[in-house]
Design a protein around this motif. Structure first.
Motif, short mmCIF file in Angstrom:
data_model
loop_
_atom_site.label_atom_id
_atom_site.label_comp_id
_atom_site.label_asym_id
_atom_site.label_seq_id
_atom_site.Cartn_x
_atom_site.Cartn_y
_atom_site.Cartn_z
N PRO A 39 -29.18 55.91 -20.20
CA PRO A 39 -28.42 56.96 -19.50
C PRO A 39 -27.31 56.41 -18.59
N ARG A 40 -27.53 55.28 -17.95
CA ARG A 40 -26.51 54.71 -17.07
C ARG A 40 -25.28 54.27 -17.86
N GLN A 41 -25.53 53.55 -18.95
CA GLN A 41 -24.41 53.09 -19.78
C GLN A 41 -23.73 54.26 -20.49
N LEU A 42 -24.52 55.25 -20.88
CA LEU A 42 -23.95 56.44 -21.52
C LEU A 42 -23.05 57.19 -20.53
N THR A 43 -23.48 57.27 -19.28
CA THR A 43 -22.67 57.91 -18.25
C THR A 43 -21.35 57.15 -18.06
N GLU A 44 -21.42 55.84 -18.06
CA GLU A 44 -20.20 55.03 -17.94
C GLU A 44 -19.25 55.32 -19.10
N LEU A 45 -19.80 55.45 -20.29
CA LEU A 45 -19.00 55.75 -21.47
C LEU A 45 -18.38 57.14 -21.36
N PHE A 46 -19.18 58.11 -20.96
CA PHE A 46 -18.65 59.47 -20.77
C PHE A 46 -17.54 59.47 -19.72
N VAL A 94 -28.70 57.45 -31.86
CA VAL A 94 -29.18 58.12 -30.66
C VAL A 94 -30.66 58.41 -30.88
N THR A 95 -31.52 57.76 -30.09
CA THR A 95 -32.96 57.89 -30.33
C THR A 95 -33.56 59.14 -29.71
N ASP A 96 -32.99 59.61 -28.61
CA ASP A 96 -33.50 60.81 -27.94
C ASP A 96 -32.31 61.74 -27.70
N ARG A 97 -32.08 62.60 -28.67
CA ARG A 97 -30.91 63.47 -28.61
C ARG A 97 -30.92 64.43 -27.42
N PRO A 98 -32.06 65.05 -27.10
CA PRO A 98 -32.06 65.90 -25.89
C PRO A 98 -31.72 65.12 -24.62
N SER A 99 -32.20 63.88 -24.51
CA SER A 99 -31.86 63.06 -23.34
C SER A 99 -30.36 62.78 -23.30
N LEU A 104 -25.16 64.21 -20.91
CA LEU A 104 -23.86 64.86 -21.11
C LEU A 104 -23.71 66.04 -20.16
N LEU A 105 -24.72 66.89 -20.08
CA LEU A 105 -24.66 68.06 -19.21
C LEU A 105 -24.47 67.66 -17.76
N GLY A 106 -25.21 66.66 -17.31
CA GLY A 106 -25.06 66.18 -15.94
C GLY A 106 -23.64 65.69 -15.67
N CYS A 107 -23.07 64.99 -16.63
CA CYS A 107 -21.70 64.49 -16.47
C CYS A 107 -20.70 65.64 -16.44
N LEU A 108 -20.85 66.60 -17.34
CA LEU A 108 -19.92 67.73 -17.36
C LEU A 108 -19.97 68.51 -16.05
N LYS A 109 -21.17 68.70 -15.54
CA LYS A 109 -21.30 69.40 -14.24
C LYS A 109 -20.64 68.59 -13.13
N LYS A 110 -20.83 67.27 -13.17
CA LYS A 110 -20.21 66.39 -12.16
C LYS A 110 -18.69 66.48 -12.26
N TYR A 111 -18.14 66.43 -13.47
CA TYR A 111 -16.69 66.49 -13.65
C TYR A 111 -16.15 67.83 -13.15
N ARG A 112 -16.87 68.88 -13.45
CA ARG A 112 -16.45 70.23 -13.03
C ARG A 112 -16.44 70.30 -11.50
N SER A 113 -17.47 69.77 -10.89
CA SER A 113 -17.59 69.77 -9.43
C SER A 113 -16.47 68.94 -8.80
N GLU A 114 -16.21 67.76 -9.38
CA GLU A 114 -15.13 66.90 -8.87
C GLU A 114 -13.78 67.60 -8.98
N LYS A 115 -13.57 68.27 -10.09
CA LYS A 115 -12.29 68.97 -10.29
C LYS A 115 -12.14 70.08 -9.26
N ASN A 116 -13.21 70.81 -9.04
CA ASN A 116 -13.17 71.93 -8.07
C ASN A 116 -12.99 71.45 -6.65
N SER A 117 -13.47 70.23 -6.34
CA SER A 117 -13.35 69.72 -4.98
C SER A 117 -12.09 68.87 -4.79
#
Length: 119
Positions: A39-46, A94-99, A104-117
């Motif tokens: 998840p950490r490396q995936l977040t960096e990639l996202f 991708v071994t755990d697609r829901p994970s 992805l969802l956490g990142c999208l929410k973070k990006y949305r929050s950053e944009k709004n702020s």
């Protein structure tokens, strides 16, 4: 009015990782270097590749994408309709697609929050 969620919207968002996308050695190298099952490396990639893409969407499109990913996670979708129709630069399966999608969802929410702020 009931929302219509389309899994193809998630696939389109992830097109940045698809081999069919524009040929770019730097992007390909970055994707292959990351462990997409960590998840950490995936977040960096996202953050490096998906965030700029996400910011090109309108506010309504961003909200819709967040809601769509959230909807399919709540429905316990296996995301086969996303991953089985994409050929990616990912070095591993991708071994755990829901994970993956929760990250992805956490990142999208973070990006949305950053944009709004204003970040």
């Amino acid at each position: 009015m009931k929302n219509l969620y389309k899994i193809v919207d998630v696939k389109n968002l992830l097109f940045v990782f698809d081999i069919e996308n524009t040929f770019d050695l730097e992007r390909e190298r970055l994707i292959v270097e990351k462990n997409i099952n960590d998840p950490r490396q995936l977040t960096e990639l996202f953050d490096a590749l998906l965030k700029p893409e996400f910011y090109e969407y309108t506010d309504a499109e961003q909200e819709s994408l967040i809601d769509t990913v959230d909807h399919f996670l709540k429905e316990d979708d296996d995301f086969d309709r996303v991953f089985n129709r994409m050929t990616t630069y990912f070095d591993d399966e991708v071994t755990d697609r829901p994970s993956f999608m929760r990250t992805l969802l956490g990142c999208l929410k973070k990006y949305r929050s950053e944009k709004n702020s204003g970040y």
